[in-house]
Enzyme design. Structure first.
Site, mmCIF file in Angstrom:
data_model
loop_
_atom_site.group_PDB
_atom_site.id
_atom_site.type_symbol
_atom_site.label_atom_id
_atom_site.label_comp_id
_atom_site.label_asym_id
_atom_site.label_seq_id
_atom_site.Cartn_x
_atom_site.Cartn_y
_atom_site.Cartn_z
ATOM 1 C CB SER A 160 -4.432 21.541 -15.798
ATOM 2 O OG SER A 160 -5.587 22.161 -15.347
ATOM 3 C CB THR B 220 -7.087 28.615 -15.174
ATOM 4 O OG1 THR B 220 -7.797 28.730 -13.948
ATOM 5 C CG2 THR B 220 -5.601 28.847 -14.947
ATOM 6 C CE LYS C 229 -11.676 29.427 -16.245
ATOM 7 N NZ LYS C 229 -12.534 28.611 -15.397
ATOM 8 C CG ASP D 226 -15.058 26.180 -16.343
ATOM 9 O OD1 ASP D 226 -14.178 25.329 -16.127
ATOM 10 O OD2 ASP D 226 -14.793 27.366 -16.625
ATOM 11 N N GLY E 151 -22.764 33.785 -5.771
ATOM 12 C CA GLY E 151 -21.754 34.440 -6.608
ATOM 13 C C GLY E 151 -22.340 34.895 -7.927
ATOM 14 C CB ALA F 201 -16.717 30.864 -10.671
ATOM 15 C CB VAL G 255 -27.809 43.211 -4.466
ATOM 16 C CG1 VAL G 255 -29.182 42.781 -4.938
ATOM 17 C CG2 VAL G 255 -27.602 42.803 -3.021
ATOM 18 C CG MET H 167 -18.374 25.369 -8.212
ATOM 19 S SD MET H 167 -19.282 26.491 -9.276
ATOM 20 C CE MET H 167 -18.034 27.119 -10.348
ATOM 21 C CE1 TYR I 291 -9.344 23.296 -8.027
ATOM 22 C CE2 TYR I 291 -7.476 22.474 -6.766
ATOM 23 C CZ TYR I 291 -7.984 23.079 -7.899
ATOM 24 O OH TYR I 291 -7.139 23.489 -8.885
HETATM 25 P P1 ATR Z 1 -14.499 34.456 -10.502
HETATM 26 O O1 ATR Z 1 -14.112 34.481 -11.938
HETATM 27 O O2 ATR Z 1 -13.680 33.540 -9.637
HETATM 28 O O3 ATR Z 1 -15.959 34.240 -10.301
HETATM 29 P P2 ATR Z 1 -14.892 37.235 -9.982
HETATM 30 O O4 ATR Z 1 -15.506 37.446 -11.319
HETATM 31 O O5 ATR Z 1 -13.958 38.254 -9.420
HETATM 32 O O6 ATR Z 1 -14.068 35.886 -9.956
HETATM 33 O O7 ATR Z 1 -16.057 36.968 -8.925
HETATM 34 C C1 ATR Z 1 -15.829 36.647 -7.596
HETATM 35 C C2 ATR Z 1 -17.153 36.328 -6.926
HETATM 36 O O8 ATR Z 1 -16.917 36.020 -5.558
HETATM 37 C C3 ATR Z 1 -18.123 37.495 -6.935
HETATM 38 O O9 ATR Z 1 -19.430 36.985 -6.915
HETATM 39 C C4 ATR Z 1 -17.769 38.179 -5.610
HETATM 40 O O10 ATR Z 1 -18.777 38.996 -5.081
HETATM 41 P P3 ATR Z 1 -18.903 40.530 -5.550
HETATM 42 O O11 ATR Z 1 -19.591 40.512 -6.884
HETATM 43 O O12 ATR Z 1 -19.670 41.183 -4.488
HETATM 44 O O13 ATR Z 1 -17.484 41.047 -5.651
HETATM 45 C C5 ATR Z 1 -17.602 36.975 -4.737
HETATM 46 N N1 ATR Z 1 -16.784 37.239 -3.548
HETATM 47 C C6 ATR Z 1 -15.446 37.473 -3.499
HETATM 48 N N2 ATR Z 1 -15.027 37.655 -2.230
HETATM 49 C C7 ATR Z 1 -16.139 37.534 -1.444
HETATM 50 C C8 ATR Z 1 -16.368 37.610 -0.048
HETATM 51 N N3 ATR Z 1 -15.364 37.858 0.798
HETATM 52 N N4 ATR Z 1 -17.634 37.426 0.419
HETATM 53 C C9 ATR Z 1 -18.645 37.171 -0.446
HETATM 54 N N5 ATR Z 1 -18.490 37.098 -1.795
HETATM 55 C C10 ATR Z 1 -17.257 37.266 -2.285
#
Ligand code: ATR
Length: 272
Positions: free
Chosen positions: A20, A65, A69, A105, A129, A133, A156, A220, A222
């Site tokens: 940033s 970040t 957030k 975002d 996800g 994010a 799920v 999303m 990088y």
């Molecule tokens: P962020 O703010 O980056 O979205 P988060 O709220 O912790 O961080 O969410 C991380 C996302 O990545 C979630 O959708 C998570 O899946 P879960 O809800 O099952 O935890 C997903 N994620 C993280 N590691 C993963 C992995 N190894 N395989 C698949 N999904 C993953």
């Protein structure tokens, strides 16, 4: 009289990796603005205190970040509609001794897709996800009027909750918002990886049969070639990583603070 230097910072934990400061300084130089922009690593227990301290220290704005957030949303005195809906703030402006929160975002993602000539209208999108994010971009995706947004998440129940939360908005725009049925092999126009699977390891956040040369794959994240992007490249599909989104969301923050629109393409070229 010398002009006062406008102070900005990005706050996260960790923050070392943040691009940033470079992006905002590049934007500022397009207009001849003299700004300072720091990276601040703040421990979660001192987040609120730090924000108030920066307000007192006459900072103009902050980018927020991971993992702050939602905390930034909670501490704001007033927020934009998109922040209220996503409960997320990535841009703070200090005005009249108050904290105003915004979230750019989703706009960053949509702008980057536009720059890459991807028109979401009528598309079938798979969003991977259900964390911060994914939550941060779903409203802007809905507003872009695709035909469908299908959600898939390792846990799920989180994806189900997201569908419950957003179905009112999707229905308003006549968009099919549903859970991915893994039994049904479906062709998507665009698959967006909003999971942290790429950052955390080599896991693939979706069923392998969904790789197709006809689909565009947008990660999303990088800075590293994730299993998601590798799989897409293997079938010869079009891939995009999140650097353009990062620069476009920064441009939207810049506009909030400086009321002018920087040339994002020039900065994207710099990073690529
Ligand atoms: P962020 O703010 O980056 O979205 P988060 O709220 O912790 O961080 O969410 C991380 C996302 O990545 C979630 O959708 C998570 O899946 P879960 O809800 O099952 O935890 C997903 N994620 C993280 N590691 C993963 C992995 N190894 N395989 C698949 N999904 C993953």
């Amino acid at each position: 009289m010398t002009k006062k230097l406008k102070k900005f910072a990005v706050i996260g934990h960790p923050i070392d990796h943040s691009k940033s400061p470079t992006i905002h300084k590049a934007f500022a130089s397009q207009f001849g603005f003299d700004i300072s922009y720091e990276k601040l690593d703040v421990h979660p227990v001192s987040f609120d205190e730090k924000i108030h301290e920066l307000k007192e220290d006459e900072f103009v704005g902050l980018n927020i970040t991971l993992p702050f957030k939602n905390k930034a949303f909670q501490i704001s005195d007033g927020v934009s509609e998109i922040s209220r809906l996503t409960q997320s703030v990535n841009t703070i402006s200090f005005k009249d001794n108050k904290i105003h929160g915004d979230s750019t975002d989703g706009q960053g993602l949509i702008e980057d897709l536009k720059l890459n000539e991807i028109n979401l209208k009528g598309m079938n999108i798979l969003l991977l996800g259900a964390g911060g994010a994914a939550q941060g971009v779903i409203f802007d995706l809905i507003k872009s009027q695709p035909n469908s947004i299908i959600l898939h998440n390792r846990t799920v129940d989180r994806a189900k909750k997201m569908i419950d939360d957003w179905s009112v908005h999707a229905n308003k725009e006549n968009i099919n918002l549903a859970l991915l049925d893994v039994e049904e092999i479906k062709q998507f126009d665009l698959i967006i990886n909003a999971t942290s699977a790429g950052i955390m390891g080599n896991d693939l956040p979706m069923p392998i049969h969904l790789f197709s040369s006809e689909t565009t794959y947008y990660d999303m994240t990088y800075g590293s070639e994730t299993a998601f992007l590798k799989g897409a490249l293997r079938v010869g599909a079009r891939t995009l990583d999140g650097i353009g989104m990062l620069i476009c969301q920064a441009a939207a923050s810049f506009k909030i603070w400086h009321q002018c629109e920087p040339d994002v393409k020039e900065v994207i070229r710099l990073f690529k």
